[in-house]
Design an enzyme around this catalytic site. Structure first.
Site, PDB file in Angstrom:
ATOM      1  N   HIS A 131       0.821  -1.208   0.000  1.00  0.00           N
ATOM      2  CA  HIS A 131       0.000   0.000   0.000  1.00  0.00           C
ATOM      3  C   HIS A 131       0.856   1.260   0.000  1.00  0.00           C
ATOM      4  O   HIS A 131       0.523   2.242  -0.669  1.00  0.00           O
ATOM      5  CB  HIS A 131      -0.920  -0.009   1.227  1.00  0.00           C
ATOM      6  CG  HIS A 131      -1.882   1.132   1.277  1.00  0.00           C
ATOM      7  ND1 HIS A 131      -2.982   1.220   0.451  1.00  0.00           N
ATOM      8  CD2 HIS A 131      -1.911   2.239   2.056  1.00  0.00           C
ATOM      9  CE1 HIS A 131      -3.648   2.328   0.726  1.00  0.00           C
ATOM     10  NE2 HIS A 131      -3.016   2.966   1.692  1.00  0.00           N
ATOM     11  N   HIS A 171      -9.853   3.709  -0.845  1.00  0.00           N
ATOM     12  CA  HIS A 171     -10.168   3.264   0.516  1.00  0.00           C
ATOM     13  C   HIS A 171     -11.031   2.016   0.395  1.00  0.00           C
ATOM     14  O   HIS A 171     -12.160   1.960   0.875  1.00  0.00           O
ATOM     15  CB  HIS A 171     -10.868   4.376   1.307  1.00  0.00           C
ATOM     16  CG  HIS A 171     -10.126   4.740   2.549  1.00  0.00           C
ATOM     17  ND1 HIS A 171     -10.740   4.956   3.746  1.00  0.00           N
ATOM     18  CD2 HIS A 171      -8.798   4.891   2.787  1.00  0.00           C
ATOM     19  CE1 HIS A 171      -9.835   5.255   4.671  1.00  0.00           C
ATOM     20  NE2 HIS A 171      -8.655   5.232   4.102  1.00  0.00           N
ATOM     21  N   HIS A 218     -10.423  -1.632   1.135  1.00  0.00           N
ATOM     22  CA  HIS A 218     -10.615  -2.579   2.232  1.00  0.00           C
ATOM     23  C   HIS A 218     -11.415  -1.973   3.388  1.00  0.00           C
ATOM     24  O   HIS A 218     -12.336  -2.610   3.909  1.00  0.00           O
ATOM     25  CB  HIS A 218      -9.257  -3.085   2.733  1.00  0.00           C
ATOM     26  CG  HIS A 218      -8.624  -4.113   1.838  1.00  0.00           C
ATOM     27  ND1 HIS A 218      -8.893  -4.199   0.495  1.00  0.00           N
ATOM     28  CD2 HIS A 218      -7.720  -5.104   2.102  1.00  0.00           C
ATOM     29  CE1 HIS A 218      -8.188  -5.191  -0.030  1.00  0.00           C
ATOM     30  NE2 HIS A 218      -7.465  -5.753   0.924  1.00  0.00           N
ATOM     31  N   ASP A 241      -4.605  15.688   1.632  1.00  0.00           N
ATOM     32  CA  ASP A 241      -3.538  15.719   0.627  1.00  0.00           C
ATOM     33  C   ASP A 241      -3.540  17.050  -0.117  1.00  0.00           C
ATOM     34  O   ASP A 241      -2.486  17.592  -0.468  1.00  0.00           O
ATOM     35  CB  ASP A 241      -3.712  14.573  -0.376  1.00  0.00           C
ATOM     36  CG  ASP A 241      -3.313  13.224   0.193  1.00  0.00           C
ATOM     37  OD1 ASP A 241      -2.605  13.189   1.205  1.00  0.00           O
ATOM     38  OD2 ASP A 241      -3.719  12.197  -0.385  1.00  0.00           O
ATOM     39  N   GLN A 252     -10.342   3.639  10.249  1.00  0.00           N
ATOM     40  CA  GLN A 252     -10.366   4.895  10.972  1.00  0.00           C
ATOM     41  C   GLN A 252     -11.800   5.402  11.144  1.00  0.00           C
ATOM     42  O   GLN A 252     -12.699   5.011  10.402  1.00  0.00           O
ATOM     43  CB  GLN A 252      -9.544   5.954  10.232  1.00  0.00           C
ATOM     44  CG  GLN A 252      -8.159   5.485   9.832  1.00  0.00           C
ATOM     45  CD  GLN A 252      -8.100   4.921   8.433  1.00  0.00           C
ATOM     46  OE1 GLN A 252      -9.052   4.307   7.956  1.00  0.00           O
ATOM     47  NE2 GLN A 252      -6.985   5.118   7.766  1.00  0.00           N
ATOM     48  N   GLN A 293      -7.789  10.288  12.304  1.00  0.00           N
ATOM     49  CA  GLN A 293      -8.005  11.220  11.201  1.00  0.00           C
ATOM     50  C   GLN A 293      -7.866  12.681  11.618  1.00  0.00           C
ATOM     51  O   GLN A 293      -7.685  13.007  12.780  1.00  0.00           O
ATOM     52  CB  GLN A 293      -9.390  10.975  10.612  1.00  0.00           C
ATOM     53  CG  GLN A 293      -9.545   9.611   9.977  1.00  0.00           C
ATOM     54  CD  GLN A 293      -8.685   9.451   8.750  1.00  0.00           C
ATOM     55  OE1 GLN A 293      -8.979   9.986   7.692  1.00  0.00           O
ATOM     56  NE2 GLN A 293      -7.586   8.719   8.878  1.00  0.00           N
ATOM     57  N   ASN A 316      -2.413   6.479  -7.428  1.00  0.00           N
ATOM     58  CA  ASN A 316      -2.466   5.574  -6.297  1.00  0.00           C
ATOM     59  C   ASN A 316      -2.551   4.156  -6.849  1.00  0.00           C
ATOM     60  O   ASN A 316      -3.110   3.935  -7.925  1.00  0.00           O
ATOM     61  CB  ASN A 316      -3.714   5.893  -5.463  1.00  0.00           C
ATOM     62  CG  ASN A 316      -3.890   4.965  -4.272  1.00  0.00           C
ATOM     63  OD1 ASN A 316      -3.200   5.075  -3.277  1.00  0.00           O
ATOM     64  ND2 ASN A 316      -4.827   4.037  -4.378  1.00  0.00           N
TER      65      ASN A 316
END
Length: 712
Positions: free
Chosen positions: A34, A81, A83, A103, A227, A301, A512
């Site tokens: 990842h 995102h 999983h 980001d 999260q 987060q 990504n």
């Protein structure tokens, strides 16, 4: 997921000793697939990332691209995102939005738009609808609360996503050149300051969790790796970030995402070829009794790591307090190793560059995916038409986007439901067009050609609104790369996407990679989501719906008969269990896109809509409204099914009052076919050699409301 034996040996050789528990956990996460892209890194050099408009390319938190007048920059990023959204669809999707927005903040930009590309198992499955509902709600609640409009994206249902849905989210930000930041540390002696929510135990091991196949009990066993977001804290963080940059208090920045504080801080200093000295006990914490490993790797987060000059730390704390955010001076940048202390002991002491960038790439074998066999079904025209326009993959997405506040910010000139969104950049009079998505049927049928088609289709979406593509980012989703056929398919989509972007002269400026999207149900189809942005003068783009007073033209290749038809990957074959070769693509895509953008901006152009998913049938169905219809006649050697349902990208339907001028514009570039006229009947009247069809706009809308009926 423990540190593998070869990786441990490499670490021991570098350090000259066994790693501490905290160091081993850091390497496990930062060297995971990842974070380190170990299996995909050898392939990514296929992408061309340079261009006059590219200010910051791959490798930072987000890419930065100059608008044509160069008075403003836009940031562009995308992340997955996947999983987390299977384990907890609401929080998994919500925190995906939060992460990509941060980001954007770390580059000094203000977020102005989101796009979400979502992929689920077959729509008639109860579990697929459960995930779909939770993901959309998570995106809506988070995006709406932080005041960033979700203006576009895509949605697909496919059996391959039953055990592993995909949630890919892109964000666009806006900034003047003098506010640009990077994630590269600037000076030894500067302080590292953590601003935002307190650190808890949520999201522990999220990076390593995202680098392994989902087990059958993932929804319960892996819940601690997901999260939990707080969008109201994120909104305060957005505004605090603006205030910090207004006062020039930040030297560099990185958001806390995968691998938490350990990931953000080590990558920040490694990029600047520095080290760091961090006091983990100085981190403001939400839960008592946290140990060093938990503080380092928690993915709580709404947190940012800033490089701040020592004399400015007090002012940073004051601004954080004004926005009710926590603030900790956790250490400083050094010329030595990356080291962390806790409870009076040094728990991490490693070279920063080795930790952040030392993971070796995987050299994996590939196997070419099997080609589909030919099996064309025979279906009555009216039955096929109803099936295709009513299929969940071509149905109206209104149920999704009406949950999103796509008007907030007052920049949305064209929102969800159009070929591409168009944002009004009032400061320069520029229209910023945005498109994102992929088509799993295409890449499942033909990974290389399907990926090329996806890039072309997104470019066509921009051109249909009169915009010329500027740049793209990608989210490359695949299954377990250790399986040769899976890695073969993944390799093919990388080459295909890179090849078409190069042909279009569109630099791929960031992206990504998400691998190990496997579950008990099997591997996902190779899914190369691409988000593309383009620019146009002004933001008064042509509509998708017909106006009712022009000639209807199809730009692009007409369907051919028999073996050359190319219905592979189409919704038509998916609804009838058939298979066929994938259609060929245009020979000069760059000229095609530029010319379509020019034609879309002409005075005689009344409406433009790209023709792709569902073919010409769905395109015409989407252009009909209660006040405007179409009288269409299709003839030629190809059957009605071949003409109506093949999905070759790079085609568009144009309503124009100057058809001869359109033909002249596309001379030697693409064929132009006149298929009928726009009317004021509010009906689609279709005549073919295989039969006739007449259907009202209201009936079409009802048949396309599949998602509304099921989800409401």
């Amino acid at each position: 997921m423990p540190l593998s034996a070869p990786d441990r040996e490499r670490v021991v050789e570098e350090l000259g000793r066994e790693p501490t528990r905290a160091e081993a956990a850091l390497f496990e996460n930062l060297w995971s697939e990842h974070c380190a892209y170990r299996s995909s890194r050898p392939l990514l050099s296929a992408f061309e990332s340079d261009g006059e408009q590219v200010v910051v390319g791959p490798g930072d938190d987000a890419a930065v691209v100059a608008l044509p007048d160069e008075e403003l920059y836009v940031t562009f990023g995308i992340e997955s995102h996947n999983h987390p959204s299977y384990v907890d669809p609401y929080d998994g999707a919500a925190t995906g939005v939060g992460g990509i927005v941060r980001d954007t903040l770390s580059m000094g930009a203000y977020p102005i738009a989101l796009l979400d590309s979502l992929y689920f198992g077959e729509f008639d499955r109860e579990h697929s609808q459960y995930l779909f509902d939770g993901v959309v709600e998570g995106i809506a609640d988070y995006g709406n609360a932080i005041g960033v409009p979700t203006v576009g994206g895509s949605l697909a249902f496919h059996a391959g996503y039953e055990g592993n849905p995909l949630v890919n989210v892109a964000c666009v930000g806006l900034l003047p050149p003098d506010r640009l930041l990077t994630a590269e540390a600037q000076h030894a002696g500067n302080k590292l300051v953590l601003v935002g929510n307190a650190t808890g135990r949520d999201g522990l091991g999220g990076a390593s969790f995202a680098s392994e196949d989902l087990g059958k009990d993932a929804a319960t066993e892996d819940r601690p790796a997901v999260q939990v977001g707080d969008p109201y804290a994120e909104k305060r963080l957005i505004e605090a970030n603006e205030a910090l940059i207004d006062e020039s208090l930040v030297e560099s920045a990185r958001d806390l995402g995968a691998a938490g504080l350990g990931g953000a801080s080590s990558e920040l200093v490694a990029k600047g070829e520095f080290g760091a000295r961090i006091d983990l006990e100085a981190v403001h914490q939400r839960e008592p009794g946290m140990n060093a490993l938990e503080i380092l790797l928690a993915e709580s987060q709404e947190r940012m790591c800033y490089e701040v000059a020592p004399e400015n730390t007090e002012r940073v704390a004051e601004i954080a307090d004004r926005f009710d955010l926590g603030c900790s001076v956790i250490g400083e940048i050094t010329d030595g190793n990356y080291s962390c202390t806790f409870d009076g002991e040094t728990v991490v002491d490693v070279p920063a560059e080795f930790l952040a960038d030392g993971a070796p790439a995987n050299d994996l074998p590939t196997e070419r995916p099997a080609e589909p066999t030919r099996d064309l079904p025979e279906t009555a025209l009216d039955t096929a038409f109803e099936r295709v326009i009513g299929d969940p993959n071509t149905a109206s997405r209104e149920w999704v986007y009406r949950q999103y506040d796509h008007e907030v910010g007052l920049r949305t000139a064209r929102g969800p439901g159009d070929d591409s969104a168009v944002l009004a950049i009032q400061e320069t009079g520029t229209g910023l067009a945005l498109s994102a998505g992929a088509e799993p049927n295409w890449t499942a049928a033909a990974p290389h050609a399907g990926a090329r088609a996806i890039a072309l289709e997104n470019a066509t979406n921009l051109a249909a609104k009169g915009a010329t593509p500027l740049a793209a980012v990608d989210c490359l989703n695949g299954g377990n790369p250790e399986k040769t056929d899976v890695y073969g398919g993944f390799s093919a989509i990388v080459d295909g996407l890179a090849g078409m972007c190069d042909a279009l002269s569109v630099p791929v400026v960031g992206g990504n990679v998400s691998l190990y999207n496997d579950s008990a149900a099997g591997a996902i189809p190779p899914t190369p989501t691409i988000a593309m942005l383009g620019a146009r003068d002004g933001y008064d783009a042509p509509p998708t719906e017909l106006v009712g007073d022009g000639t209807i033209l199809v730009i692009g290749d007409r369907a051919l008969a028999g073996h050359e038809a190319g219905l592979g990957g189409s919704t038509y074959l998916d609804t009838t269990d058939g298979s066929d070769r994938f259609p060929t693509l245009p020979e000069n895509p760059h000229a095609l896109i530029e010319t379509l953008a020019d034609v879309a901006n002409r005075e005689g152009t009344r409406a433009v809509h790209d023709a792709s998913h569902g073919g010409l049938a769905v395109t015409l169905a989407e252009m009909i409204s209660p006040v405007a219809g179409a009288d269409v006649e299709l003839d030629g050697p190809a059957s009605a099914a071949e003409q109506l349902f093949h999905e070759q990208p790079g085609r568009a339907v144009v309503e124009t009052t100057t058809p001869d001028a359109v033909r002249e514009a596309f001379a030697d570039i693409a064929p132009v076919h006149e298929i009928g006229t726009a009317t004021d009947t509010g009906r689609l009247d279709l005549a073919t050699d295989d039969g006739e069809l007449s259907i009202a706009a209201g009936t079409i809308a009802e048949r396309r409301a599949v998602l509304d009926r099921a989800m409401d």
